[in-house]
Design a protein around this motif. Structure first.
Motif, PDB file in Angstrom:
ATOM      1  N   GLY A  26       0.823  -1.216   0.000  1.00 39.26           N
ATOM      2  CA  GLY A  26       0.000   0.000   0.000  1.00 39.26           C
ATOM      3  C   GLY A  26       0.849   1.256   0.000  1.00 39.26           C
ATOM      4  N   THR A  27       1.906   1.263   0.804  1.00 39.73           N
ATOM      5  CA  THR A  27       2.804   2.419   0.860  1.00 39.73           C
ATOM      6  C   THR A  27       3.510   2.625  -0.473  1.00 39.73           C
ATOM      7  N   LEU A  28       4.001   1.545  -1.071  1.00 39.59           N
ATOM      8  CA  LEU A  28       4.678   1.649  -2.365  1.00 39.59           C
ATOM      9  C   LEU A  28       3.721   2.150  -3.450  1.00 39.59           C
ATOM     10  N   ALA A  29       2.486   1.689  -3.440  1.00 44.29           N
ATOM     11  CA  ALA A  29       1.494   2.150  -4.419  1.00 44.29           C
ATOM     12  C   ALA A  29       1.207   3.631  -4.229  1.00 44.29           C
ATOM     13  N   SER A  30       1.090   4.081  -2.987  1.00 40.69           N
ATOM     14  CA  SER A  30       0.835   5.493  -2.699  1.00 40.69           C
ATOM     15  C   SER A  30       1.985   6.371  -3.182  1.00 40.69           C
ATOM     16  N   VAL A  31       3.208   5.953  -2.935  1.00 41.56           N
ATOM     17  CA  VAL A  31       4.379   6.703  -3.397  1.00 41.56           C
ATOM     18  C   VAL A  31       4.399   6.769  -4.916  1.00 41.56           C
ATOM     19  N   ALA A  32       4.117   5.665  -5.580  1.00 43.77           N
ATOM     20  CA  ALA A  32       4.117   5.632  -7.042  1.00 43.77           C
ATOM     21  C   ALA A  32       3.055   6.576  -7.619  1.00 43.77           C
ATOM     22  N   ILE A  33       1.883   6.595  -7.033  1.00 42.50           N
ATOM     23  CA  ILE A  33       0.802   7.480  -7.504  1.00 42.50           C
ATOM     24  C   ILE A  33       1.200   8.941  -7.321  1.00 42.50           C
ATOM     25  N   ASN A  34       1.736   9.293  -6.150  1.00 43.13           N
ATOM     26  CA  ASN A  34       2.158  10.673  -5.905  1.00 43.13           C
ATOM     27  C   ASN A  34       3.270  11.101  -6.852  1.00 43.13           C
ATOM     28  N   LEU A  60       3.184  14.201  -9.585  1.00 50.21           N
ATOM     29  CA  LEU A  60       4.171  15.272  -9.565  1.00 50.21           C
ATOM     30  C   LEU A  60       4.933  15.375 -10.876  1.00 50.21           C
ATOM     31  N   ARG A  61       5.113  14.267 -11.574  1.00 53.49           N
ATOM     32  CA  ARG A  61       5.826  14.276 -12.848  1.00 53.49           C
ATOM     33  C   ARG A  61       5.095  15.137 -13.870  1.00 53.49           C
ATOM     34  N   ASP A  62       3.762  15.117 -13.852  1.00 52.57           N
ATOM     35  CA  ASP A  62       2.962  15.880 -14.807  1.00 52.57           C
ATOM     36  C   ASP A  62       2.565  17.260 -14.285  1.00 52.57           C
ATOM     37  N   ALA A  63       2.995  17.625 -13.092  1.00 53.96           N
ATOM     38  CA  ALA A  63       2.572  18.876 -12.465  1.00 53.96           C
ATOM     39  C   ALA A  63       3.328  20.069 -13.038  1.00 53.96           C
ATOM     40  N   THR A  64       2.681  21.234 -12.991  1.00 49.34           N
ATOM     41  CA  THR A  64       3.327  22.473 -13.414  1.00 49.34           C
ATOM     42  C   THR A  64       3.938  23.160 -12.199  1.00 49.34           C
ATOM     43  N   GLU A  65       5.026  23.904 -12.419  1.00 53.89           N
ATOM     44  CA  GLU A  65       5.733  24.541 -11.313  1.00 53.89           C
ATOM     45  C   GLU A  65       5.304  25.997 -11.174  1.00 53.89           C
ATOM     46  N   TRP A  66       5.099  26.426  -9.916  1.00 56.48           N
ATOM     47  CA  TRP A  66       4.702  27.792  -9.584  1.00 56.48           C
ATOM     48  C   TRP A  66       5.614  28.328  -8.495  1.00 56.48           C
ATOM     49  N   ARG A  67       5.893  29.625  -8.543  1.00 59.54           N
ATOM     50  CA  ARG A  67       6.642  30.304  -7.481  1.00 59.54           C
ATOM     51  C   ARG A  67       5.683  31.299  -6.839  1.00 59.54           C
ATOM     52  N   ILE A  68       5.252  30.987  -5.618  1.00 63.20           N
ATOM     53  CA  ILE A  68       4.201  31.745  -4.946  1.00 63.20           C
ATOM     54  C   ILE A  68       4.779  32.438  -3.713  1.00 63.20           C
ATOM     55  N   PRO A  69       4.552  33.754  -3.577  1.00 62.64           N
ATOM     56  CA  PRO A  69       5.039  34.457  -2.382  1.00 62.64           C
ATOM     57  C   PRO A  69       4.479  33.824  -1.108  1.00 62.64           C
ATOM     58  N   ILE A  70       5.286  33.879  -0.041  1.00 64.70           N
ATOM     59  CA  ILE A  70       4.847  33.312   1.237  1.00 64.70           C
ATOM     60  C   ILE A  70       4.932  34.364   2.327  1.00 64.70           C
ATOM     61  N   THR A  71       4.238  34.101   3.418  1.00 64.09           N
ATOM     62  CA  THR A  71       4.239  34.951   4.596  1.00 64.09           C
ATOM     63  C   THR A  71       3.969  34.068   5.809  1.00 64.09           C
ATOM     64  N   GLY A  72       3.945  34.691   6.975  1.00 63.00           N
ATOM     65  CA  GLY A  72       3.494  33.966   8.153  1.00 63.00           C
ATOM     66  C   GLY A  72       4.555  33.217   8.916  1.00 63.00           C
ATOM     67  N   TYR A  73       5.821  33.322   8.515  1.00 62.57           N
ATOM     68  CA  TYR A  73       6.871  32.666   9.291  1.00 62.57           C
ATOM     69  C   TYR A  73       7.276  33.598  10.425  1.00 62.57           C
ATOM     70  N   ASP A  74       7.288  33.117  11.643  1.00 64.92           N
ATOM     71  CA  ASP A  74       7.660  33.914  12.805  1.00 64.92           C
ATOM     72  C   ASP A  74       9.144  33.688  13.082  1.00 64.92           C
ATOM     73  N   PRO A  75       9.989  34.698  12.862  1.00 60.96           N
ATOM     74  CA  PRO A  75      11.440  34.492  13.034  1.00 60.96           C
ATOM     75  C   PRO A  75      11.848  34.239  14.485  1.00 60.96           C
ATOM     76  N   ARG A  76      10.972  34.530  15.459  1.00 60.84           N
ATOM     77  CA  ARG A  76      11.320  34.266  16.856  1.00 60.84           C
ATOM     78  C   ARG A  76      11.112  32.800  17.217  1.00 60.84           C
ATOM     79  N   ASP A  77      10.421  32.082  16.348  1.00 55.60           N
ATOM     80  CA  ASP A  77      10.119  30.676  16.606  1.00 55.60           C
ATOM     81  C   ASP A  77      11.057  29.823  15.751  1.00 55.60           C
ATOM     82  N   PRO A  78      12.012  29.126  16.351  1.00 60.62           N
ATOM     83  CA  PRO A  78      12.949  28.341  15.547  1.00 60.62           C
ATOM     84  C   PRO A  78      12.250  27.192  14.826  1.00 60.62           C
TER      85      PRO A  78
END
Length: 164
Positions: A18-26, A30-48
């Motif tokens: 089951g695990t191997l089948a799940s990895v293969a499907i994912n 991902l092989r057919d997926a398109t790549e996007w560069r999306i801005p991010i926020t919400g990281y708290d620099p005080r929290d390691p």
């Protein structure tokens, strides 16, 4: 081989298969997926960085009307290389002008400076070796999530990098 021995082999083999089948499907998605560069926020620099994950939020400017999406039952009509998003109910059809459609994210809104921003929280795995460098970058410069958008509309962050 005894019946108990055969049963033991099946009990061990079923989860592995089951695990191997799940990895293969994912990986296929991902092989057919398109790549996007999306801005991010919400990281708290005080929290390691905790463990091997860093939590962040995709940060979009809302295009068009603001639609409530509290339970992830909306589609995200992404525009402008992933920097803007039009949030629509799942029953709606995205305009032909959008670049891609994502779904399944829980979207929150914030109004700032007269504009509306939409965020969707997620997290990404980070190696122990890269964590200190990434933490410095998150504290000092704008970052983007390099994400893969599958044909089924799943948006999967693969890594973080400095914004261009």
């Amino acid at each position: 081989m005894t019946r108990a021995g055969l049963l033991a082999i099946l009990v061990i083999a079923a989860p592995v298969a089951g695990t191997l089948a799940s990895v293969a499907i994912n990986e296929a998605q991902l092989r057919d997926a398109t790549e996007w560069r999306i801005p991010i926020t919400g990281y708290d620099p005080r929290d390691p960085l905790r463990g091997r994950y860093v939590a962040f939020q995709y940060d979009w400017t809302v295009a068009g009307r603001r639609t409530a999406c509290p339970s992830g039952d909306c589609v995200l009509c992404m525009e402008d290389g992933g920097r803007r998003v039009r949030v629509e109910p799942r029953s709606a059809v995205c305009p032909a002008s959008v670049d891609a459609v994502a779904s399944g994210l829980f979207v929150r809104y914030a109004t700032e400076g007269g504009g509306t921003r939409a965020t969707a929280a997620t997290r990404i795995w980070v190696s122990e070796a890269r964590a200190p460098e990434l933490e410095r970058q998150l504290q000092t410069r704008p970052m983007v999530a390099v994400s893969r958008l599958t044909r089924s509309g799943r948006l999967i962050a693969t890594h973080l990098e400095p914004a261009p």
